[in-house]
Motif scaffolding. Structure first.
Motif, PDB file in Angstrom:
ATOM      1  N   GLU A 193      41.471  35.779  33.965  1.00 28.55           N
ATOM      2  CA  GLU A 193      41.513  37.221  34.155  1.00 28.55           C
ATOM      3  C   GLU A 193      41.376  37.977  32.828  1.00 28.55           C
ATOM      4  O   GLU A 193      40.614  38.937  32.726  1.00 28.55           O
ATOM      5  CB  GLU A 193      42.854  37.555  34.829  1.00 28.55           C
ATOM      6  CG  GLU A 193      43.020  38.983  35.232  1.00 28.55           C
ATOM      7  CD  GLU A 193      44.359  39.217  35.941  1.00 28.55           C
ATOM      8  OE1 GLU A 193      45.123  38.239  36.130  1.00 28.55           O
ATOM      9  OE2 GLU A 193      44.635  40.372  36.304  1.00 28.55           O
ATOM     10  N   SER A 194      42.096  37.526  31.803  1.00 28.54           N
ATOM     11  CA  SER A 194      42.097  38.282  30.547  1.00 28.54           C
ATOM     12  C   SER A 194      40.716  38.287  29.901  1.00 28.54           C
ATOM     13  O   SER A 194      40.243  39.316  29.429  1.00 28.54           O
ATOM     14  CB  SER A 194      43.092  37.709  29.534  1.00 28.54           C
ATOM     15  OG  SER A 194      44.014  36.876  30.133  1.00 28.54           O
ATOM     16  N   ALA A 197      38.425  40.546  31.898  1.00 27.53           N
ATOM     17  CA  ALA A 197      38.777  41.960  31.732  1.00 27.53           C
ATOM     18  C   ALA A 197      38.244  42.495  30.404  1.00 27.53           C
ATOM     19  O   ALA A 197      37.680  43.592  30.350  1.00 27.53           O
ATOM     20  CB  ALA A 197      40.287  42.133  31.819  1.00 27.53           C
ATOM     21  N   ALA A 198      38.402  41.711  29.335  1.00 24.55           N
ATOM     22  CA  ALA A 198      37.895  42.145  28.032  1.00 24.55           C
ATOM     23  C   ALA A 198      36.369  42.187  28.041  1.00 24.55           C
ATOM     24  O   ALA A 198      35.743  43.110  27.515  1.00 24.55           O
ATOM     25  CB  ALA A 198      38.402  41.190  26.942  1.00 24.55           C
TER      26      ALA A 198
ATOM     27  N   GLY B  74      50.037  40.972  35.456  1.00 22.74           N
ATOM     28  CA  GLY B  74      48.908  40.384  34.732  1.00 22.74           C
ATOM     29  C   GLY B  74      48.497  41.250  33.560  1.00 22.74           C
ATOM     30  O   GLY B  74      49.038  42.341  33.355  1.00 22.74           O
ATOM     31  N   PRO B  75      47.554  40.761  32.763  1.00 20.04           N
ATOM     32  CA  PRO B  75      47.153  41.490  31.564  1.00 20.04           C
ATOM     33  C   PRO B  75      46.172  42.628  31.833  1.00 20.04           C
ATOM     34  O   PRO B  75      45.864  43.399  30.935  1.00 20.04           O
ATOM     35  CB  PRO B  75      46.497  40.398  30.712  1.00 20.04           C
ATOM     36  CG  PRO B  75      45.986  39.408  31.691  1.00 20.04           C
ATOM     37  CD  PRO B  75      46.882  39.470  32.891  1.00 20.04           C
ATOM     38  N   LEU B 115      43.851  37.080  23.254  1.00 24.52           N
ATOM     39  CA  LEU B 115      43.338  38.443  23.169  1.00 24.52           C
ATOM     40  C   LEU B 115      44.491  39.427  23.038  1.00 24.52           C
ATOM     41  O   LEU B 115      45.647  39.096  23.309  1.00 24.52           O
ATOM     42  CB  LEU B 115      42.528  38.769  24.419  1.00 24.52           C
ATOM     43  CG  LEU B 115      41.389  37.774  24.735  1.00 24.52           C
ATOM     44  CD1 LEU B 115      40.802  38.061  26.112  1.00 24.52           C
ATOM     45  CD2 LEU B 115      40.308  37.869  23.659  1.00 24.52           C
ATOM     46  N   VAL B 117      45.165  41.895  24.951  1.00 28.42           N
ATOM     47  CA  VAL B 117      45.828  42.108  26.243  1.00 28.42           C
ATOM     48  C   VAL B 117      46.903  41.059  26.496  1.00 28.42           C
ATOM     49  O   VAL B 117      47.906  41.326  27.157  1.00 28.42           O
ATOM     50  CB  VAL B 117      44.838  42.101  27.440  1.00 28.42           C
ATOM     51  CG1 VAL B 117      44.091  43.398  27.527  1.00 28.42           C
ATOM     52  CG2 VAL B 117      43.912  40.912  27.392  1.00 28.42           C
ATOM     53  N   ASN B 118      46.697  39.844  25.977  1.00 33.25           N
ATOM     54  CA  ASN B 118      47.700  38.804  26.175  1.00 33.25           C
ATOM     55  C   ASN B 118      48.926  39.052  25.298  1.00 33.25           C
ATOM     56  O   ASN B 118      50.050  38.795  25.693  1.00 33.25           O
ATOM     57  CB  ASN B 118      47.109  37.435  25.872  1.00 33.25           C
ATOM     58  CG  ASN B 118      45.950  37.108  26.782  1.00 33.25           C
ATOM     59  OD1 ASN B 118      44.822  36.947  26.348  1.00 33.25           O
ATOM     60  ND2 ASN B 118      46.216  37.067  28.080  1.00 33.25           N
TER      61      ASN B 118
END
Lengths: 425, 425
Positions: A193-194, A197-198, B74-75, B115, B117-118
């Protein structure tokens, strides 16, 4: 522009709260309601206690103009929805002749004696519009209470579905002239997912206000769902579709299908498109790849068989892996999985084979090859490809993850279909 | 005696309301909470909208002293539970160093770049007690708000389960000093709920008021859970155990194990006890029996391998089924499955083999052999046993049901262990 009414789904039954039954009804109802453009605002599961049902009804009508109730309509004494509703709507139960005839017919058809409890099922609250249940003994009930619609249905999935399709959905569409909603589902595999998303952030940020992307992750990949809500402008479906080409380009090799298609089904389609057959040679995955492939209806058209080779004797005897290879490189090695895949092609007489060997755990690991070390190989008439994976989230998830990776290896390794032979699926 | 607190389960996510995901988390949680003596009063599923989450939180705390929230951690940007909770509890997000290290380690282990986001996932509301998530990047959060406990967990089932087992369940027991509760689980296979209920009715009726039997049906059998609640008297466990001998006698051959033991694990134990190895020869089940057997850790001690023989060529080549048998009796016949089982013993070099052939559907049925016709065979050194099954609830359930029946056939057909060699398992 009229706002479509929100829906609340209310499921009744101690068995849901105790976890004895997984509620699959709500998801089905959510999908069907979404299809006609109605939004489920909340799903509420409550017990069989009358006071808790009444409290839930009081709250539901503050949130939603449609309350769809399932459960508690059976003939046994813990099923009391009907009585609670009659009291709640200040009405009383009366015999509904057409429902009684339906119940009688069902018992006649199955040649069973009708009991008094079953006759009771034809007693319905006077203020409701009964909804026919052609597949069970409990009719549905439609209550219109000052512009808020309450519908009560049995909890048995196939009875609920039949009443929804025959009566509830068409009635709701007519009652509230609902505006449209559109969805597109893109299935991806190979990234989390991450990362996704990026990777698609810029595209996502430019989406118009009425469109929203949801990430629905599973082990090994993510389902993406783009939803377009009505904004009063025409051509909603076309405008949704217009957003997709750049997304498809960004997703590139991670996109394996659109719509509700499993990875195994997508691989099956590709094999059929190419006129190829497949088999598997599985050690650590223990038959799970074969299971995934054969879970798809019609898979016998391309899946011929597998050798599950846990013991090295089976790897040698049934797949022709050489004793020296096992001795020199070990069971979990590139050399071994290559021979397994190539051997499976020969022994099973298939065009394409995929092989796995690894340490799923919890035991069996070593310093050099810890639990979570996996080798995969793909073989066809032209090439053999091997891949190493390191992944450890416990035995069950390891098997599931490696299976997804193996199917994805097949997807990415299959020969390209010549442009001239391509057909649209 | 203190009353145990009621629990509300709150699942967050548009995907649940749209019906794109079936909520299996709540049922699992309901079962686990029941095990420690906590009652789920309501399950509420709400959307990803902040205002609707807040409204649901306000209401949940009026009904329950424990609110277990899953989803929305989630991120990606549609996951906003954490921000909503921080605002709701008048606190702010701050970097939680141990969680950051956990996240970093997960990315290091899988050799992936971490990342931003993480990194954001390690920012947690200051007022919460973070709960470690050893299998994912989003930690759980425990809020104690004036005696009401709110816990937020990821919606990914295996992450939620891990946090529940490691942290939430033990903490709840301690926090609320839940009165003792005792369980005994008896695993049965081969009969449905109605039959068992009638069969053991007399025993069930004589149970003391503080003991209750729950029927937890699955496809092919029923798990029985006897629960004894605290009645202020001593020796609760002993009194529970004292009820079991007559129940065991009534269940007879349907009882395959006690405690949380799968049928495949029970068969594995029996094989080990007898020093026997097993293999499978599967047509219609497509590897699912092998998968069930190899899902058990340590199964390589007795499971050697399988031949998945979808195509008749594979049945002949890899299992030695005779062409005449297939021609005369057909693929789905007693003669064919017997040869498959016997062939698997020879070819795989195993002591015991189980074979399946049938029509899982939806296609492939005929007047004579409709979809849902299945043949099973068991073979060991002394005997070959075959059994016919008729069952059709759709492809997936058919495969699952026949797999359970095949494992049960092995269980019932294995040679008896001489009394002198018996060991207690």
């Amino acid at each position: 522009m009229l706002l479509p009414p929100d829906v609340e789904i209310m499921t009744i039954g101690d068995e849901l709260l105790y976890g004895q039954v997984v509620d699959t009804n709500s998801a089905w109802m959510g999908q069907e309601l979404g299809r006609i453009g109605l939004r489920v605002r909340q799903i509420t599961s409550v017990s069989d206690r009358a006071d808790e049902i009444v409290t839930a009804l009081d709250l539901a009508r503050t949130r939603a103009r449609v309350v769809l109730i399932t459960g508690g309509l059976g003939p046994t004494k813990d099923d009391l929805t009907k009585h609670v509703l009659a009291r709640y709507f200040h009405t009383e139960l009366a015999l509904h002749e057409p429902s009684l005839r339906d119940v009688e017919q069902i018992f006649a058809r199955f040649n069973r004696p009708m009991l008094e409890v079953n006759r009771q099922q034809a007693f319905l609250p006077k203020s409701c519009t009964p909804l026919r249940n052609p597949v069970g003994t409990a009719p549905g009930m439609w209550f219109d209470e000052g512009g808020t619609v309450f519908v009560s249905m049995p909890g048995v999935p196939f009875e609920m579905k039949r009443i929804m399709q025959d009566s509830v959905l068409p009635r709701l569409q007519e009652y509230f002239q609902v505006p449209p909603i559109e969805h597109a589902v893109l299935q991806t595999v190979g990234q989390g997912e991450s990362f996704l998303a990026a990777h698609i952030a810029e595209w996502e940020n430019q989406l118009p206000a009425n469109m929203k992307l949801a990430y629905l992750p599973y082990l090994g990949g993510v389902r993406l769902r783009l939803t377009a809500s009505d904004d009063g402008q025409p051509d909603l479906r076309q405008r949704l579709e217009a957003q997709l080409p750049p997304l498809r380009a960004l997703l590139g090799p991670y996109l394996y299908a659109e719509g509700e298609v499993s990875l195994a089904a997508a691989v099956g389609r590709m094999l059929q498109e190419r006129g190829l057959t497949i088999g598997t040679a599985e050690s650590c995955t223990g038959g799970y790849i074969a299971h995934k492939l054969t879970s798809e209806a019609g898979s016998s058209a391309y899946f011929l068989g597998s050798v599950i080779a846990y013991h090295n004797d089976v790897k040698m005897r049934q797949l022709g892996v050489q004793a020296e290879t096992l001795a020199q490189f070990g069971t979990v090695s590139e050399e071994t999985v290559r021979q397994m895949a190539e051997g499976a092609r020969r022994q099973l007489g298939v065009d394409v084979a995929v092989a796995t060997s690894g340490i799923a755990g919890p035991g069996g690991g070593s310093e050099e090859k810890p639990v979570g070390t996996f080798w995969l190989a793909y073989a066809d008439a032209h090439q053999t490809v091997a891949r190493k994976i390191s992944f450890d989230r416990g035995r069950q998830l390891n098997i599931e993850y490696v299976t997804t990776q193996a199917l994805n290896l097949v997807r990415l390794s299959l020969p390209v279909v010549p442009q001239s032979q391509r057909t649209e699926v």
